[in-house]
Design a protein around this motif. Structure first.
Motif, PDB file in Angstrom:
ATOM      1  N   GLU A   9     -33.617 -71.927  -2.390  1.00 49.25           N
ATOM      2  CA  GLU A   9     -34.953 -72.202  -2.899  1.00 49.25           C
ATOM      3  C   GLU A   9     -36.034 -71.666  -1.968  1.00 49.25           C
ATOM      4  O   GLU A   9     -37.014 -71.075  -2.432  1.00 49.25           O
ATOM      5  N   TRP A  13     -38.822 -68.850  -3.079  1.00 47.80           N
ATOM      6  CA  TRP A  13     -40.264 -69.064  -2.978  1.00 47.80           C
ATOM      7  C   TRP A  13     -40.910 -67.972  -2.130  1.00 47.80           C
ATOM      8  O   TRP A  13     -42.058 -67.596  -2.360  1.00 47.80           O
ATOM      9  N   TRP A  47     -43.391 -61.936  -9.872  1.00 48.26           N
ATOM     10  CA  TRP A  47     -43.678 -63.224 -10.513  1.00 48.26           C
ATOM     11  C   TRP A  47     -42.413 -63.899 -11.040  1.00 48.26           C
ATOM     12  O   TRP A  47     -42.409 -65.118 -11.251  1.00 48.26           O
ATOM     13  N   VAL A  50     -40.974 -66.786  -8.813  1.00 53.47           N
ATOM     14  CA  VAL A  50     -41.915 -67.903  -8.743  1.00 53.47           C
ATOM     15  C   VAL A  50     -41.922 -68.685 -10.056  1.00 53.47           C
ATOM     16  O   VAL A  50     -41.857 -69.915 -10.057  1.00 53.47           O
ATOM     17  N   MET A  53     -38.687 -70.634 -10.393  1.00 55.84           N
ATOM     18  CA  MET A  53     -38.646 -71.828  -9.555  1.00 55.84           C
ATOM     19  C   MET A  53     -39.602 -72.911 -10.056  1.00 55.84           C
ATOM     20  O   MET A  53     -39.296 -74.095  -9.987  1.00 55.84           O
ATOM     21  N   LEU A  54     -40.755 -72.497 -10.582  1.00 56.35           N
ATOM     22  CA  LEU A  54     -41.661 -73.482 -11.171  1.00 56.35           C
ATOM     23  C   LEU A  54     -41.018 -74.145 -12.384  1.00 56.35           C
ATOM     24  O   LEU A  54     -41.110 -75.365 -12.563  1.00 56.35           O
ATOM     25  N   ALA A  57     -38.448 -76.587 -11.155  1.00 52.38           N
ATOM     26  CA  ALA A  57     -39.065 -77.798 -10.618  1.00 52.38           C
ATOM     27  C   ALA A  57     -39.551 -78.701 -11.755  1.00 52.38           C
ATOM     28  O   ALA A  57     -39.404 -79.924 -11.684  1.00 52.38           O
ATOM     29  N   PRO A  64     -42.889 -78.980  -6.633  1.00 52.89           N
ATOM     30  CA  PRO A  64     -42.466 -77.688  -6.085  1.00 52.89           C
ATOM     31  C   PRO A  64     -42.843 -77.505  -4.616  1.00 52.89           C
ATOM     32  O   PRO A  64     -42.250 -76.696  -3.923  1.00 52.89           O
ATOM     33  N   ALA A  68     -44.492 -73.253  -3.683  1.00 55.79           N
ATOM     34  CA  ALA A  68     -45.229 -72.817  -4.866  1.00 55.79           C
ATOM     35  C   ALA A  68     -46.625 -72.337  -4.489  1.00 55.79           C
ATOM     36  O   ALA A  68     -47.114 -71.338  -5.032  1.00 55.79           O
ATOM     37  N   CYS A  72     -47.321 -68.459  -5.366  1.00 63.15           N
ATOM     38  CA  CYS A  72     -48.401 -68.188  -6.321  1.00 63.15           C
ATOM     39  C   CYS A  72     -49.642 -67.654  -5.618  1.00 63.15           C
ATOM     40  O   CYS A  72     -50.305 -66.752  -6.128  1.00 63.15           O
TER      41      CYS A  72
END
Length: 87
Positions: A9, A13, A47, A50, A53-54, A57, A64, A68, A72
């Motif tokens: 993770e 990120w 992107w 990200v 992973m969002l 989450a 996150p 995050a 981002c």
């Protein structure tokens, strides 16, 4: 969550930093329209980790965290800068 999952993770990120760096190099190396398009494709591809992973989450109902914000943030800031200079 295991230590291995946490390490994965953290790397996901942080992955946008690599995509942003490669896109920046491509923008600087050559100003031809083809190279500009490739640089934008590399940036947009940044992107994917990200957003993945969002989504993960959200589905696991977890915060996150700072990852995050970093992922981002770097994509948003460099996206605006790339657009201002090469858009």
């Amino acid at each position: 969550m295991s230590e291995r999952q946490e390490a994965i993770e953290r790397n996901l990120w942080a992955a946008p930093a690599l995509f942003v760096f490669v896109a920046w190099v491509l923008f600087k190396v050559d100003t031809s329209p083809l190279m500009q398009n490739i640089a934008w494709i590399v940036y947009v591809t940044g992107w994917i980790p990200v957003l993945g992973m969002l989504g993960r989450a959200i589905t696991h109902r977890r915060n996150p965290g700072i990852g995050a914000v970093f992922g981002c943030g770097i994509l948003l800031i460099t996206g605006v800068l790339f657009w201002a200079n090469h858009g």
